[in-house]
Design an enzyme around this catalytic site. Sequence first.
Site, PDB file in Angstrom:
ATOM      1  N   CYS A 236       0.861  -1.204   0.000  1.00  0.00           N
ATOM      2  CA  CYS A 236       0.000   0.000   0.000  1.00  0.00           C
ATOM      3  C   CYS A 236       0.884   1.237   0.000  1.00  0.00           C
ATOM      4  O   CYS A 236       0.745   2.140   0.835  1.00  0.00           O
ATOM      5  CB  CYS A 236      -0.941   0.019   1.199  1.00  0.00           C
ATOM      6  SG  CYS A 236      -1.881  -1.506   1.462  1.00  0.00           S
ATOM      7  N   ALA A 237       1.808   1.319  -0.961  1.00  0.00           N
ATOM      8  CA  ALA A 237       2.935   2.246  -0.892  1.00  0.00           C
ATOM      9  C   ALA A 237       2.622   3.690  -1.240  1.00  0.00           C
ATOM     10  O   ALA A 237       3.250   4.613  -0.709  1.00  0.00           O
ATOM     11  CB  ALA A 237       4.052   1.746  -1.811  1.00  0.00           C
ATOM     12  N   ALA A 238       1.719   3.926  -2.201  1.00  0.00           N
ATOM     13  CA  ALA A 238       1.493   5.299  -2.661  1.00  0.00           C
ATOM     14  C   ALA A 238       0.941   6.160  -1.515  1.00  0.00           C
ATOM     15  O   ALA A 238       0.234   5.650  -0.646  1.00  0.00           O
ATOM     16  CB  ALA A 238       0.525   5.285  -3.840  1.00  0.00           C
TER      17      ALA A 238
ATOM     18  N   GLY B 285       4.125   7.462  -1.455  1.00  0.00           N
ATOM     19  CA  GLY B 285       5.545   7.172  -1.531  1.00  0.00           C
ATOM     20  C   GLY B 285       6.438   7.800  -0.484  1.00  0.00           C
ATOM     21  O   GLY B 285       7.657   7.635  -0.545  1.00  0.00           O
ATOM     22  N   GLY B 286       5.899   8.503   0.491  1.00  0.00           N
ATOM     23  CA  GLY B 286       6.746   9.090   1.520  1.00  0.00           C
ATOM     24  C   GLY B 286       7.523   8.053   2.297  1.00  0.00           C
ATOM     25  O   GLY B 286       8.730   8.199   2.542  1.00  0.00           O
ATOM     26  N   LYS B 287       6.866   6.968   2.674  1.00  0.00           N
ATOM     27  CA  LYS B 287       7.539   5.907   3.425  1.00  0.00           C
ATOM     28  C   LYS B 287       8.478   5.115   2.519  1.00  0.00           C
ATOM     29  O   LYS B 287       9.531   4.650   2.968  1.00  0.00           O
ATOM     30  CB  LYS B 287       6.503   4.999   4.082  1.00  0.00           C
ATOM     31  CG  LYS B 287       5.627   5.726   5.111  1.00  0.00           C
ATOM     32  CD  LYS B 287       4.565   4.806   5.680  1.00  0.00           C
ATOM     33  CE  LYS B 287       3.663   5.545   6.654  1.00  0.00           C
ATOM     34  NZ  LYS B 287       2.856   6.609   5.977  1.00  0.00           N
TER      35      LYS B 287
ATOM     36  N   ASP C   8      -3.037  -6.368  -5.995  1.00  0.00           N
ATOM     37  CA  ASP C   8      -3.827  -6.435  -4.771  1.00  0.00           C
ATOM     38  C   ASP C   8      -2.956  -7.159  -3.751  1.00  0.00           C
ATOM     39  O   ASP C   8      -2.646  -8.346  -3.913  1.00  0.00           O
ATOM     40  CB  ASP C   8      -5.110  -7.214  -5.040  1.00  0.00           C
ATOM     41  CG  ASP C   8      -5.964  -7.401  -3.796  1.00  0.00           C
ATOM     42  OD1 ASP C   8      -5.483  -7.133  -2.672  1.00  0.00           O
ATOM     43  OD2 ASP C   8      -7.116  -7.836  -3.941  1.00  0.00           O
TER      44      ASP C   8
ATOM     45  N   CYS D  93      -3.270   5.229  10.457  1.00  0.00           N
ATOM     46  CA  CYS D  93      -3.521   6.561  11.018  1.00  0.00           C
ATOM     47  C   CYS D  93      -4.893   6.634  11.671  1.00  0.00           C
ATOM     48  O   CYS D  93      -5.611   7.619  11.534  1.00  0.00           O
ATOM     49  CB  CYS D  93      -3.361   7.647   9.951  1.00  0.00           C
ATOM     50  SG  CYS D  93      -4.365   7.397   8.463  1.00  0.00           S
TER      51      CYS D  93
END
Length: 471
Positions: free
Chosen positions: A282-284, A286-288, A329, A398
């Site tokens: 669930c990367a986008a 992309g900050g992490k 997915d 979050c």
Amino acid sequence: MVLSSDTKNKAFNKDGKRSGKRPTDSRPHDSAPAKPGFAARAAATKILAAVIDRKTPLDGMLDAEGGNPAYKTLGESDRALVRAILNSALRHLPRIEATISSLLDSPLPEGARALHHVLVVGAAQMLYLDVPDHSAVDLAVEQANRDPRNRRFAKLVNAILRRIGREKQDILEKVAGVPAMPAWFLSRLEAAYGASAALEISETQLEPAAIDLTVKSDVEGWAKRLNGVVLPTGGVRLAAFEGSIPSLEGFGEGEWWVQDAAASIPAKLFGSLAGKRVVDLCAAPGGKTAQLILAGAKVTALDQSANRLKRLSGNLARLGFEAETVVADMSKYQPDELFDAALLDAPCSSTGTTRRHPDVLWTKGPEDVAKLAGLQGRLLRHALTLVKPGGVVVFSNCSLDPEEGEDLVARLLAETDSVERVPVAAGDWPGLEAAISPLGAFRTTPDMLPLADGFASGLDGFYAVVLRRRS
């Protein structure tokens, strides 16, 4: 009666219908040109109705390309006004509704939702924005007159809003004790954190979110250059400024990226990542992912949205970073080779981000929390199968709700012996010791991180835990 106390409008009876001699109809003809500023208020009212009544997320409606049609037709200054009205209205909604109710002898007629939203938009401007009272009143009355559903209430709108203008300070003092969040969520916060802490969180989320940066190197230097302060997370918080983020020094050169302080924590919980293969699930946007690359990992960034991954790749390109990207997915993803570590920042209710997304508490409910907690549990179990024996998974989200964090992880650990918790040491996080739970997980709340004058305090609500797959 549906009348304004002390300023009763004799043109209405108890059903909200006109009684006696019909007053002079001073409303504008529908075909007459609208007053300046009308379109912005009308757009704000439509969008507010969509958020509250239809549970439509705010971000999508404020998108410059695919957003609400009424919003897209506005110029940039009017769009900014719409955003300000909506943010203020949603942050302070319980207090605004309490104000309106206190000026009525009985509730608005059943089904008068359009009238309710006109009043909320008008009151939000008068109580919480630097908008001239006469503009807010006049344009709200015009909205009522131009809407066949509300024409008969135009004088009522005028009376209520004018009274708000006259009694503004008294009203603000009277509603200051009204919790600024819906009852369903406040009760969950009280159960999780206690009544006092719940009210503190409620008050803190009224303030807009600060602008935090994650920098590649020389944190102290960039804090000085950008008039910022170094945070306990190792990032930089900016003082209030006017202008755009891309105009700031270092943006074009890719020296830093915008990332809330709490959101930067999960990627820092792995320890050394030099040379390790890490998957960011669930990367986008992309900050992490960028943090993992900066830490020396060889990163695979996975997301089910090709468009979101395209945005991620663009963000990484500005920073001079590269990652393998996979559209998939994650619940069905099976790599050719297991990873050393995985980061799962899972989809959640986002109730920890209400400072920047004030619509969340009005578009979500307890059933959403339960549904998302179930999804997170399934995703976490699958994430643990993607790492080698001895490999680590950092799970985060979050949400402020323990059902999506502490309770979920406790249930997982009780159901399997193949996973163990790796406690985070409070001593490794000076300045954020209060965010480390007795079991060694991270739990930030918006009322944490007090800062000196000139810098906004607080951070997003986050939960993060380190889990190891046993060999």
